[in-house]
Motif scaffolding. Structure first.
Motif, PDB file in Angstrom:
ATOM      1  N   GLY A   1       0.789  -1.224   0.000  1.00  0.00           N
ATOM      2  CA  GLY A   1       0.000   0.000   0.000  1.00  0.00           C
ATOM      3  C   GLY A   1       0.819   1.270   0.000  1.00  0.00           C
ATOM      4  O   GLY A   1       0.261   2.359  -0.116  1.00  0.00           O
ATOM      5  N   THR A   2       2.122   1.172   0.132  1.00  0.00           N
ATOM      6  CA  THR A   2       2.925   2.398   0.166  1.00  0.00           C
ATOM      7  C   THR A   2       4.110   2.304  -0.781  1.00  0.00           C
ATOM      8  O   THR A   2       4.560   1.207  -1.109  1.00  0.00           O
ATOM      9  N   THR A   3       4.594   3.439  -1.202  1.00  0.00           N
ATOM     10  CA  THR A   3       5.758   3.451  -2.082  1.00  0.00           C
ATOM     11  C   THR A   3       6.922   2.723  -1.404  1.00  0.00           C
ATOM     12  O   THR A   3       7.166   2.905  -0.212  1.00  0.00           O
ATOM     13  N   GLY A   4       7.586   1.879  -2.160  1.00  0.00           N
ATOM     14  CA  GLY A   4       8.699   1.098  -1.624  1.00  0.00           C
ATOM     15  C   GLY A   4       8.270  -0.247  -1.087  1.00  0.00           C
ATOM     16  O   GLY A   4       9.093  -1.143  -0.891  1.00  0.00           O
ATOM     17  N   GLY A   5       6.971  -0.433  -0.860  1.00  0.00           N
ATOM     18  CA  GLY A   5       6.488  -1.642  -0.211  1.00  0.00           C
ATOM     19  C   GLY A   5       6.539  -2.869  -1.100  1.00  0.00           C
ATOM     20  O   GLY A   5       6.915  -3.958  -0.643  1.00  0.00           O
ATOM     21  N   VAL A   6       6.172  -2.735  -2.354  1.00  0.00           N
ATOM     22  CA  VAL A   6       6.147  -3.893  -3.242  1.00  0.00           C
ATOM     23  C   VAL A   6       7.550  -4.460  -3.393  1.00  0.00           C
ATOM     24  O   VAL A   6       7.774  -5.666  -3.320  1.00  0.00           O
TER      25      VAL A   6
ATOM     26  N   ILE B   1      -1.462   4.691  -0.694  1.00  0.00           N
ATOM     27  CA  ILE B   1      -2.004   5.473   0.431  1.00  0.00           C
ATOM     28  C   ILE B   1      -2.483   6.835  -0.051  1.00  0.00           C
ATOM     29  O   ILE B   1      -3.379   7.431   0.545  1.00  0.00           O
ATOM     30  N   GLY B   2      -1.879   7.340  -1.126  1.00  0.00           N
ATOM     31  CA  GLY B   2      -2.291   8.632  -1.678  1.00  0.00           C
ATOM     32  C   GLY B   2      -3.083   8.455  -2.961  1.00  0.00           C
ATOM     33  O   GLY B   2      -3.108   9.343  -3.804  1.00  0.00           O
ATOM     34  N   GLY B   3      -3.722   7.301  -3.112  1.00  0.00           N
ATOM     35  CA  GLY B   3      -4.427   6.980  -4.352  1.00  0.00           C
ATOM     36  C   GLY B   3      -5.612   7.882  -4.636  1.00  0.00           C
ATOM     37  O   GLY B   3      -6.134   8.550  -3.744  1.00  0.00           O
TER      38      GLY B   3
ATOM     39  N   ALA C   1       0.756   9.729   8.025  1.00  0.00           N
ATOM     40  CA  ALA C   1       0.120   8.894   9.054  1.00  0.00           C
ATOM     41  C   ALA C   1      -0.336   7.564   8.452  1.00  0.00           C
ATOM     42  O   ALA C   1      -0.196   6.506   9.075  1.00  0.00           O
ATOM     43  N   ARG C   2      -0.867   7.624   7.221  1.00  0.00           N
ATOM     44  CA  ARG C   2      -1.299   6.379   6.584  1.00  0.00           C
ATOM     45  C   ARG C   2      -0.105   5.460   6.334  1.00  0.00           C
ATOM     46  O   ARG C   2      -0.180   4.250   6.529  1.00  0.00           O
ATOM     47  N   GLN C   3       1.007   6.066   5.922  1.00  0.00           N
ATOM     48  CA  GLN C   3       2.190   5.254   5.649  1.00  0.00           C
ATOM     49  C   GLN C   3       2.684   4.583   6.932  1.00  0.00           C
ATOM     50  O   GLN C   3       3.011   3.397   6.944  1.00  0.00           O
ATOM     51  N   LYS C   4       2.683   5.347   8.007  1.00  0.00           N
ATOM     52  CA  LYS C   4       3.121   4.813   9.296  1.00  0.00           C
ATOM     53  C   LYS C   4       2.220   3.636   9.690  1.00  0.00           C
ATOM     54  O   LYS C   4       2.699   2.586  10.153  1.00  0.00           O
ATOM     55  N   ALA C   5       0.932   3.799   9.481  1.00  0.00           N
ATOM     56  CA  ALA C   5      -0.023   2.751   9.852  1.00  0.00           C
ATOM     57  C   ALA C   5       0.244   1.467   9.066  1.00  0.00           C
ATOM     58  O   ALA C   5       0.187   0.359   9.614  1.00  0.00           O
ATOM     59  N   ILE C   6       0.577   1.617   7.792  1.00  0.00           N
ATOM     60  CA  ILE C   6       0.854   0.453   6.949  1.00  0.00           C
ATOM     61  C   ILE C   6       2.042  -0.341   7.510  1.00  0.00           C
ATOM     62  O   ILE C   6       2.005  -1.564   7.633  1.00  0.00           O
TER      63      ILE C   6
END
Lengths: 388, 611
Positions: B450-455, B536-538, B553-558
Motif C-alpha cells: 500500500g505504500t511506495t517502496g512496499g512492493v 495510500i495517496g491513491g 500517518a497512513r504510511q506509518k499505519a501500513i
C-alpha cells in the motif's frame, strides 16, 4: 496642467534622413550607460499605453546579473482601434530593428525578437527578408545581436507582456504573476526588455538627434510626439503623429465631423470622454494616456452598442485564468443587456460599477483591471442611453 | 514534450538561490509585526501568526513540493499599503516594511465579490453533488455567509464526459487548475489543460476529446485535488447493492492494503487509524458472502513477480543477452496505462505478473468457484481499492472470460465509506472481525504494497530467501522506505548486490524510464507507483485537501500493520502454499502463466484527437 496645441509632426515615418546604420555606428561607440542616461533624460515613456519610462526599464534590465538577456518588440497590436504599429513595420521597419539593436547593445542582450500579431502575417515574409539583411549588416559591424520574429495566433491577451512570453515559449498565452517583472524574469525567465514598436522607433530618433531634440515636443510628463490611430466618425481616418499634451477639443476640431459626442481614448480598454469634458481633457500621461487609439463617435451612435461591443470583446478575449475577469466581463455584459431589456432595474448599474471596480483591484492583469475604464466612464456619462 | 511547470522549476531554483543568504524580512500583517525569511509568501507568513487567509486555487502538498499557485481565483487577495491594487497572498512574497491588511472592508468586499462571481457560474445542485461535504467551494460559501448572488449572468454549460474511472462534470469547474498541475507537472501525462478563451475557458483534454480517447492513465490524482465536484469517480455503489440483494449471486469482496489505513478518516477517526477488523465486520454486515483480502493476492503477486525477477537475474548472470533488466513492477494500473501510452517500445520490460486485484479475480472465479461449487457467472467479485485506475483495469478485455470479468466492480475507499453510511452501520463501534478463508490470510509483506517502496521490499524479502536459501537476518529494509520521489538502494543477496530503484509519481517514473531508454539505468529492479506516497495517496482515498500529514500517518499505519503480523514474508503464507499445492503448481508454471500473467499493449493508436 501644462498643455500644448495640436501639432502634426513627422518623425516616425520620415525617411529623408533615415540612415539607420549610421545611427547604430554612432551609438555603439558610446558607453551603454550614457546611452541609457540619454533615454532616461529624454523622458520617453512606453508607447504601448502603460507609459513606463523606457530608460528605467533598460537600466533595470542592464543591472540584472545574467548571461542571457532578451530584447522583445511587442508588435501584438491588438487594442481595438489601434493600427499604427502595422504601418510602422510596413513602412520603416529598419527604425524598429535599430531601436532593438541599440537596446541589445545597452543591456547586453544578444537576441531580440519581434512578436508579430497573428493577423499581421501578411507582413511576415517581407519583414523576414528585411530582418535577414539587417542581421547581416549588424554582424558585419561586429555587433553581436540577432533579431528573430515570432508570430502570434490572434489572442488579444498575448499583447500583455508576460502572456506574450508564455506564448513565445510555446504555452497558452496567460499572464504571469508579478513580480517578478520582465526586467528580472521575462522571456525564458531571463531578464528582458519588452518595448512597443513605436517606442523603439523613438529610441533610434533619440540616439540620432539627442534627447534635447525629443524634449522639444510634449509636456513635462509626456515628452515627445506619438502616433495616433484615428477612426470612427471622422472625415480623415488614419494615422497621425501628433505632439503629446494637446487638449481633446483641439483634436476633435481637427478630426471630428462636427457632431462628435464622445471620444474613446485608448481603445476598448481606455476611457470614454463625453463632449462636455473635451476642453479639460489632456491627451498624455498627465491626462488620459493612450496607446494610440482615438475612436470618434458622433450623435448617430448608440453608446449602449459601443459598450456592448467592448464587453463582448473582453468576455471573449479574457484568458480565463482569473475569476474577476473570466466571470466578471460576462456579468457586466449580461448585466447591461438585462437593464436594457428592463429585466433588471437601472439601479443594477450601480452594482455593476462596483463589480467593475473590484475587477480593477483584484484581476490578475491589465485586461481585467482596465475593463472598469470604458464601463464606468460610459455608464457615468451615457447612463440614459444604456437604460432606454 | 515541453512541460510548463517543469520549466518553472528553473525559476523556482533561481528564487531559491536568491533566498540563500537567508535575508530576514520584517513586515506587518494586521497590525502584528513579524519577521520571516526571504521568499516566504504573505499567505505563509500570515499562517505563522495564526491568520488563515482563505484560498481556493492554491494547493500545496507540503514537503513533497507539489504546489499549485497560479494566483487565479483571487480569493486570497489582501491589501498592501501603498499599492493601488489588491495582491494575491498565495504568490506575493513578503518584502521589507510591507504593511498588509488581510481582512479590512476593502479586502472582504473584493473577496465576497470574487466568490459570488465563482458561484454565479456554478450549478446549485449541492444536495445531489457527490462532492457535497468535501467541497472547498461549498465550505468557502459557508464561511463567507453567502446567502444571495448579486450577479445573474450566464452559467456555462458543458457536456459530461464519462470514462470507465473518472467523470468530468465541467459545469462545476472553477478553473483552479489544480488538476492541470497534477496531470502535467507531477504525472507528466499532459491530458488536462486549459482550452478556449474567456468565459468559455475550461480544463479539458486536447481538442475537447473524451478522457477515454486521451492518454489518461486514470490515476485519479486530478480527482484527489479537485476542490469541487468537477472531477469525480465513476460510482458503482448502486450496482454493488443490487448484486448483494440478488439471491442468485454469491458476492465476494477483496480489500486492498491501503484501504484499511485510510477508511477510518471517513468516520472521523484520526488519520493513520488502522481499521482492518472494523472494515471486515462492516463488509460482512453489508451482506458480502465472503470477505477476503487483496493482501492474499499480493502475496501471490510476490511469488510470481519475485520468481520472475530471480529468473531474469539468473539468466542475466549466465550471460543471456536477451534478458530484459531492470524488471519493473506491474501492480499499479495507472503506471501500466502510463507506459502503454507513453513508452510503448518498452512494454516487454515490466513484469508480466497481473496486479493483485486481477490475480484475486482470476483465482476467485476459478479456484474459489470450484471450491465452493459455484459457476463463474454466479460469482460476483467486488474489490475495494484506494484507486480509480482499478476501475478501468477490471474492465480490460484480457481480464475477462467469455465476457464475464474476473473482477466485476472496483469501489474506491470513498465509495465503501458511503455504502457503510447508507447501511446505518456504526462503524467506529464495530467489533473487529477476521477475513474469511481461504483467500483472507496474508503476510506483512502484502500489507506494505500500500505504500511506495512496499512492493519491492516485499519482493526482496521473498527473492532473497528463495535465491540464497538462507533466512533474512533483518526484515525491515529502512533504505527502501520514505517519501522521497526517487530512491535507490543496493540490497546484498549474499554477495550478489541487487540494485533497486523506486519512484512514485509518474513524472518521477518517467525519469527512470528515460534512463532505461538511454541505456543508462543501473538498476536490476524498479518499483513504480503512480500516486504520491503510493496507494495510500491513491485517487480513490478519502480527500486529504493537501494535508501531507495525512499521507505520512497512513504510511506509518501500513508499516505498523506489517510489524504486528505474525507472518511477514509472502512465501511463508500457508494459504498461498496450499493454493500452489492444490491448484497452481509452481510459480511461473503453466497454470500460473495462464491465470496470473498478462501482456501489455501499445496504446498510442487508441488516442483520438479529432473526429
Amino acid at each position: 496642467m501644462e498643455k500644448r496645441n495640436l501639432k502634426k509632426v513627422d518623425i516616425i515615418f520620415d525617411i529623408s534622413e533615415c540612415d539607420y546604420l549610421a545611427v547604430l555606428d554612432k551609438t555603439i561607440l558610446r558607453d551603454p550607460d550614457e546611452v541609457i542616461l540619454d533615454i532616461i533624460d529624454s523622458g520617453l515613456k512606453g508607447r504601448g499605453g502603460a507609459g513606463f519610462p523606457t530608460g528605467l526599464k533598460w537600466k533595470f534590465t542592464k543591472n540584472e546579473d545574467s548571461e542571457i538577456k532578451y530584447v522583445i518588440c511587442n508588435a501584438d497590436e491588438g487594442e481595438p482601434g489601434t493600427f499604427k504599429d502595422r504601418e510602422i513595420l510596413d513602412r520603416v521597419p529598419e527604425k524598429v530593428f535599430t531601436g532593438m539593436a541599440i537596446c541589445g547593445f545597452c543591456i547586453g542582450a544578444k537576441e531580440g525578437y519581434i512578436y508579430l500579431r497573428g493577423e499581421y502575417n501578411f507582413l511576415l515574409e517581407e519583414l523576414k527578408m528585411k530582418i535577414d539583411l539587417f542581421n547581416k549588416q549588424i554582424r558585419e559591424k561586429g555587433l553581436e545581436f540577432t533579431i528573430g520574429i515570432r508570430s502570434g495566433s490572434g489572442a488579444y491577451i498575448c499583447g500583455e507582456e508576460s502572456a506574450l512570453f508564455e506564448s513565445m515559449e510555446g504555452y497558452r498565452g496567460e499572464p504571469r504573476n508579478k513580480p517578478p517583472y520582465p526586467t528580472v524574469a521575462g522571456y525564458n525567465w531571463k531578464p528582458t526588455v519588452i518595448n512597443n514598436v513605436e517606442t523603439l522607433v523613438y529610441v533610434s530618433m533619440i540616439c540620432r538627434l539627442g534627447p534635447d531634440k525629443f524634449k522639444e515636443l510634449g509636456t513635462k510628463d509626456s515628452r515627445g510626439s506619438k502616433v495616433f490611430s484615428v477612426s470612427g466618425d471622422t472625415p480623415s481616418a488614419g494615422i497621425f503623429e501628433l505632439e503629446l499634451g494637446m487638449p481633446l477639443n483641439e483634436f476633435v476640431e481637427e478630426f471630428g465631423d462636427g457632431d462628435t459626442k464622445a471620444v474613446q481614448v485608448g481603445g476598448a480598454s481606455g476611457h470614454c470622454v463625453p463632449r462636455k469634458q473635451f476642453n479639460e481633457t489632456i491627451i498624455g500621461f498627465e491626462g488620459i494616456p493612450t496607446g494610440g487609439s482615438m475612436m470618434i463617435f458622433n450623435s448617430s451612435r448608440s453608446m449602449y452598442n459601443v459598450l456592448h461591443d467592448y464587453l463582448e470583446f473582453f468576455t471573449e478575449e479574457s484568458c480565463g485564468q482569473c475569476t474577476p475577469c473570466r466571470v466578471g466581463c460576462q456579468q457586466l455584459l449580461k448585466g447591461i443587456e438585462a437593464v436594457k431589456k428592463g429585466e433588471r432595474k437601472p439601479a443594477y448599474l450601480e452594482e455593476l460599477k462596483k463589480l467593475a471596480l473590484t475587477m480593477k483591484v483584484a484581476a490578475k492583469c491589465g485586461l481585467g483591471q482596465s475593463v472598469a475604464n470604458p464601463f464606468n466612464s460610459i455608464i457615468d456619462n451615457f447612463r440614459e442611453e444604456i437604460i432606454y | 514534450m515541453r512541460l510548463k511547470y517543469a520549466d518553472n522549476v528553473i525559476f523556482r531554483n533561481y528564487l531559491k538561490d536568491q533566498a540563500k543568504n537567508m535575508e530576514q524580512i520584517a513586515l506587518t500583517i494586521d497590525n502584528k509585526k513579524l519577521t520571516v525569511e526571504k521568499g516566504v509568501t504573505i499567505l505563509q507568513a500570515a499562517r505563522t501568526i495564526g491568520i488563515e487567509i482563505p484560498t481556493l486555487c492554491y494547493f500545496n502538498l507540503g514537503d513533497l513540493q507539489i504546489e499549485n499557485k497560479p494566483g487565479g481565483c483571487r480569493i486570497c487577495v489582501v491589501e498592501i499599503e501603498g499599492r493601488k491594487n489588491l495582491a494575491p497572498a498565495c504568490v506575493t512574497e513578503c518584502a521589507t516594511g510591507m504593511v498588509v491588511h488581510t481582512h479590512n472592508i476593502r479586502v472582504l468586499n473584493a473577496r465576497r465579490t470574487v466568490l459570488e462571481l465563482i458561484l454565479s457560474d456554478h450549478p446549485f445542485d449541492c444536495l445531489v453533488c457527490s462532492k457535497s461535504g468535501e467541497c472547498e467551494l461549498q465550505s468557502l460559501a459557508q464561511k463567507f455567509g453567502i446567502r444571495e448572488i448579486h450577479y445573474q449572468g450566464e452559467k456555462s454549460v458543458y457536456r459530461k464526459d464519462t470514462s470507465p474511472a473518472i467523470i468530468r462534470d465541467i459545469d462545476k469547474c472553477i478553473m483552479c487548475r489544480r488538476c492541470e498541475m497534477m496531470c502535467n507537472d507531477f504525472q507528466t501525462c499532459g491530458v488536462l489543460s486549459a482550452i478556449n478563451r474567456g468565459f468559455q475557458s475550461v480544463v479539458a483534454p486536447a481538442f475537447e476529446m473524451n478522457l477515454d480517447h486521451s492518454t489518461c492513465t486514470y490515476c485519479g490524482q486530478c480527482v484527489s485535488v479537485c476542490p469541487t465536484g468537477a472531477l469525480t469517480e465513476q460510482d458503482h455503489t448502486r450496482s454493488v447493492l443490487n448484486a448483494l440483494a440478488d439471491p442468485t449471486k454469491t458476492v465476494v469482496v477483496q480489500t486492498a492494503p491501503a484501504v484499511r489505513a485510510a477508511l477510518g478518516e471517513a468516520f472521523g477517526l484520526p488519520a493513520g487509524s488502522l481499521v482492518t477488523g472494523k472494515m471486515v465486520a462492516a463488509l460482512r454486515q453489508l451482506g458480502f458472502d465472503y470477505v477476503f483480502d487483496t493482501d492474499f493476492a499480493a502475496d501471490l503477486t510476490i511469488m510470481e513477480e519475485g520468481s520472475e525477477l530471480l529468473d531474469r537475474l539468473t539468466r542475466h548472470l549466465k550471460g543471456d543477452p536477451h534478458v530484459k533488466l531492470p524488471i519493473l513492477t506491474s501492480c499499479c494500473p495507472g503506471w501500466v496505462n502510463f507506459f502503454e501510452h507513453h513508452f510503448p517500445e518498452m512494454i516487454d520490460i515490466p513484469s508480466t505478473a497481473k496486479s493483485p486485484q486481477q490475480m484475486f479475480g482470476a483465482v476467485a472465479k476459478t479456484y474459489l468457484a470450484d471450491k465452493i461449487g459455484l459457476k463463474r457467472k454466479d460469482l460476483v467479485v467486488v474489490s475495494i481499492m484506494p484507486c480509480l485506475a482499478k476501475k478501468y483495469e477490471c474492465t480490460r478485455e484480457e481480464f475477462s472470460s467469455d465476457g464475464n470479468p474476473d473482477v466485476d466492480y472496483a469501489l474506491s475507499t470513498r465509495e465503501l465509506a458511503n455504502l457503510i453510511k447508507q447501511a446505518n452501520i456504526g462503524f467506529t463501534s464495530l467489533e473487529d472481525e477476521n477475513f474469511d478463508d481461504p483467500m483472507g490470510e496474508s503476510s506483512g509483506a502484502a500489507v506494505i504494497f500500500g505504500t511506495t517502496g512496499g512492493v519491492i521490499e516485499a519482493a526482496v524479502r521473498t527473492a532473497y530467501e528463495l535465491h540464497t536459501g538462507k533466512e533474512l537476518p533483518k526484515l525491515d529494509f529502512e533504505e527502501l522506505r520514505g517519501l522521497e520521489f526517487v530512491r535507490s538502494a543496493t540490497v546484498d543477496f549474499d554477495g550478489l548486490p541487487i540494485r533497486i530503484g523506486i519512484a512514485h509519481g509518474l513524472g518521477n517514473a518517467r525519469k527512470l524510464l528515460e534512463e532505461i531508454k538511454a541505456g543508462r539505468s543501473r538498476y536490476h529492479a524498479i518499483e513504480i507507483m503512480a500516486c504520491p506516497g503510493g496507494c495510500i495517496g491513491g485517487g480513490g482515498q478519502p480527500y486529504t485537501h493537501g494535508d501531507i500529514n495525512i499521507l505520512k500517518a497512513r504510511q506509518k499505519a501500513i508499516y505498523e500493520e506489517d510489524k504486528r503480523k505474525p507472518l511477514r514474508k509472502s512465501h511463508e503464507n500457508p494459504s498461498i502454499q496450499r493454493l500452489y499445492e492444490e491448484f497452481l503448481g509452481t510459480p511461473l508454471g503453466e497454470m500460473s502463466h495462464h491465470l496470473l500473467h498478462t501482456h501489455y499493449f501499445d496504446k498510442t493508436g487508441e488516442v483520438i484527437i479529432s473526429e
